[in-house]
Design a protein around this motif. Structure first.
Motif, PDB file in Angstrom:
ATOM      1  N   ARG A  60      47.435  61.963  44.273  1.00 40.88           N
ATOM      2  CA  ARG A  60      48.148  60.725  43.921  1.00 40.88           C
ATOM      3  C   ARG A  60      47.367  59.838  42.962  1.00 40.88           C
ATOM      4  O   ARG A  60      47.953  59.122  42.142  1.00 40.88           O
ATOM      5  CB  ARG A  60      48.462  59.935  45.210  1.00 40.88           C
ATOM      6  N   ALA A  64      42.510  54.284  40.516  1.00 36.06           N
ATOM      7  CA  ALA A  64      43.406  53.250  39.965  1.00 36.06           C
ATOM      8  C   ALA A  64      42.635  52.091  39.352  1.00 36.06           C
ATOM      9  O   ALA A  64      43.149  50.983  39.257  1.00 36.06           O
ATOM     10  CB  ALA A  64      44.361  52.754  41.041  1.00 36.06           C
ATOM     11  N   ALA A  66      38.790  49.816  38.430  1.00 37.78           N
ATOM     12  CA  ALA A  66      37.758  49.094  39.163  1.00 37.78           C
ATOM     13  C   ALA A  66      38.441  48.323  40.296  1.00 37.78           C
ATOM     14  O   ALA A  66      39.616  47.948  40.187  1.00 37.78           O
ATOM     15  CB  ALA A  66      37.030  48.142  38.223  1.00 37.78           C
ATOM     16  N   ASP A  67      37.688  48.091  41.376  1.00 36.44           N
ATOM     17  CA  ASP A  67      38.270  47.458  42.565  1.00 36.44           C
ATOM     18  C   ASP A  67      38.504  45.970  42.299  1.00 36.44           C
ATOM     19  O   ASP A  67      37.559  45.178  42.234  1.00 36.44           O
ATOM     20  CB  ASP A  67      37.314  47.654  43.753  1.00 36.44           C
ATOM     21  N   ILE A  68      39.772  45.613  42.158  1.00 40.25           N
ATOM     22  CA  ILE A  68      40.132  44.233  41.791  1.00 40.25           C
ATOM     23  C   ILE A  68      39.756  43.277  42.926  1.00 40.25           C
ATOM     24  O   ILE A  68      39.334  42.140  42.690  1.00 40.25           O
ATOM     25  CB  ILE A  68      41.637  44.135  41.448  1.00 40.25           C
ATOM     26  N   LYS A  69      39.854  43.773  44.163  1.00 38.28           N
ATOM     27  CA  LYS A  69      39.508  42.902  45.307  1.00 38.28           C
ATOM     28  C   LYS A  69      38.014  42.574  45.288  1.00 38.28           C
ATOM     29  O   LYS A  69      37.608  41.488  45.673  1.00 38.28           O
ATOM     30  CB  LYS A  69      39.916  43.575  46.616  1.00 38.28           C
ATOM     31  N   GLY A 109      39.125  51.471  34.831  1.00 38.50           N
ATOM     32  CA  GLY A 109      37.864  52.185  35.000  1.00 38.50           C
ATOM     33  C   GLY A 109      38.069  53.649  35.373  1.00 38.50           C
ATOM     34  O   GLY A 109      37.196  54.480  35.096  1.00 38.50           O
ATOM     35  N   GLU A 112      38.513  55.318  32.170  1.00 38.28           N
ATOM     36  CA  GLU A 112      37.223  55.278  31.465  1.00 38.28           C
ATOM     37  C   GLU A 112      36.235  56.311  32.036  1.00 38.28           C
ATOM     38  O   GLU A 112      35.520  56.969  31.286  1.00 38.28           O
ATOM     39  CB  GLU A 112      36.640  53.866  31.534  1.00 38.28           C
ATOM     40  N   GLU A 132      44.017  46.505  31.948  1.00 32.35           N
ATOM     41  CA  GLU A 132      43.193  45.334  32.301  1.00 32.35           C
ATOM     42  C   GLU A 132      43.783  44.021  31.801  1.00 32.35           C
ATOM     43  O   GLU A 132      43.622  42.980  32.413  1.00 32.35           O
ATOM     44  CB  GLU A 132      41.774  45.504  31.738  1.00 32.35           C
ATOM     45  N   GLY A 140      36.087  47.529  30.125  1.00 36.22           N
ATOM     46  CA  GLY A 140      34.674  47.148  30.012  1.00 36.22           C
ATOM     47  C   GLY A 140      33.729  48.303  30.282  1.00 36.22           C
ATOM     48  O   GLY A 140      32.527  48.110  30.400  1.00 36.22           O
TER      49      GLY A 140
END
Ligand code: CAA
Length: 258
Positions: A60, A64, A66-69, A109, A112, A132, A140
């Motif tokens: 799946r 997804a 970098a961890d936004i949280k 990410g 990336e 982003e 980044g």
């Protein structure tokens, strides 16, 4: 070494597999998971029995982003004084080839990291994007450069500004990925490809990876000089002697990796 957020296996001779394992967060890349993945890569890199590394996620989601949280309460001062992203350069220093096996989401990410690999094999469900801008930031971890190199400025701009994800077939058409397979066998096919790379003479493999990557750093004449030196260097290896002798004697070479 024990890991909490990745799984590590040897699915075939010479192949080291690293699997992101935060399915509840679609493998969002927090500092612990990227740190563990880079450590596992370095361990495989130092292991003479491993010739090629495969990096994958779940069907799946490859990852997804970098961890936004985790990023939500991060500010510019914390980022500049050393963040988890500083660590990502560890992957660039891995000398053995890394193949990404990507299915589902490869966003931000995640896209990336896949592009930092040497080859990408995708499942038909893979979706590559750099969204982003939708959370007020920008790629980044190399996205502005590596995606632009891979697919050209027009498509890269559309992906980064317009939030357009590329399907697996589009990514194949634009040269971002090497091969596309059904979701049922993309990982097996990646492991097969990695097994073939692992069966090649490893000093030559290392120098080929290093020299191809110079195409992104050097001008043409400097890169051609660099290529020539590495080409000459391989004439000092036992594998050069064996490879050429085996060809002439019409038999399979026995590599010593030196
Ligand atoms: N960070 C943290 N958590 C994430 C995440 C991320 N990047 N992506 C997904 N998740 C979490 C969700 O919060 C959700 O958790 P909860 O169940 O606890 O709410 C879980 O994963 C499942 O996600 P969704 O319910 O959203 O699943 P969906 O199928 O409806 O949507 C998606 C999937 C389109 C990928 C959507 O999750 C999404 O848009 N994710 C964010 C993508 C993104 O913006 N990535 C870029 C991050 S920034 C970056 O990467 C910076 C950089 O360049 C290094």
């Amino acid at each position: 070494m024990t890991y909490e957020t990745i799984l590590v296996e040897n699915p075939a001779p010479g192949v080291g597999l690293i699997r992101f394992n935060r399915p509840q967060a679609l493998n969002a890349l927090n500092g612990q998971m990227t740190g563990e993945a880079f450590s596992a890569m370095e361990t495989f890199d130092a292991d003479p029995s491993i010739g090629c590394i495969v990096l994958t996620g779940s069907d799946r989601a490859f990852a997804a982003g970098a961890d936004i949280k985790q990023m939500e309460d991060t500010d510019v001062i914390k980022m500049m004084s050393g963040s988890d992203f500083t660590d990502w350069s560890r992957m660039v220093r891995v000398r053995k080839p890394i193949i990404a096996a990507v299915s589902g989401w490869a966003l931000g990410g995640g896209c990336e990291l896949a592009m930092m690999c040497d080859m990408i094999v995708a499942s038909e469900t893979a979706k590559f994007g750099q969204p982003e801008v939708k959370i007020g930031i920008m790629p980044g971890a190399g996205g502005t450069q590596r995606l632009t190199h891979a697919v050209g400025k027009a498509i890269a701009m559309e992906v980064m500004l317009g939030d357009r994800n590329l399907t697996a077939q589009e990514a194949l058409q634009y040269g971002l990925v090497n091969r596309v397979y059904p979701v049922e066998n993309y990982l097996d096919e990646t492991i097969k490809l990695a097994g073939k790379v692992a069966g090649m003479p490893q000093v030559a493999v290392r120098l080929i990876k290093e020299t191809v990557n110079k195409a992104y750093e050097f001008g043409l004449s400097q890169a051609l000089d660099y290529e020539k030196r590495n080409f000459y260097l391989l004439f000092g290896t036992e594998d050069k002697a064996e490879g050429m002798k085996a060809f002439i004697e019409k038999r399979a070479p026995q590599w010593k990796n030196r």
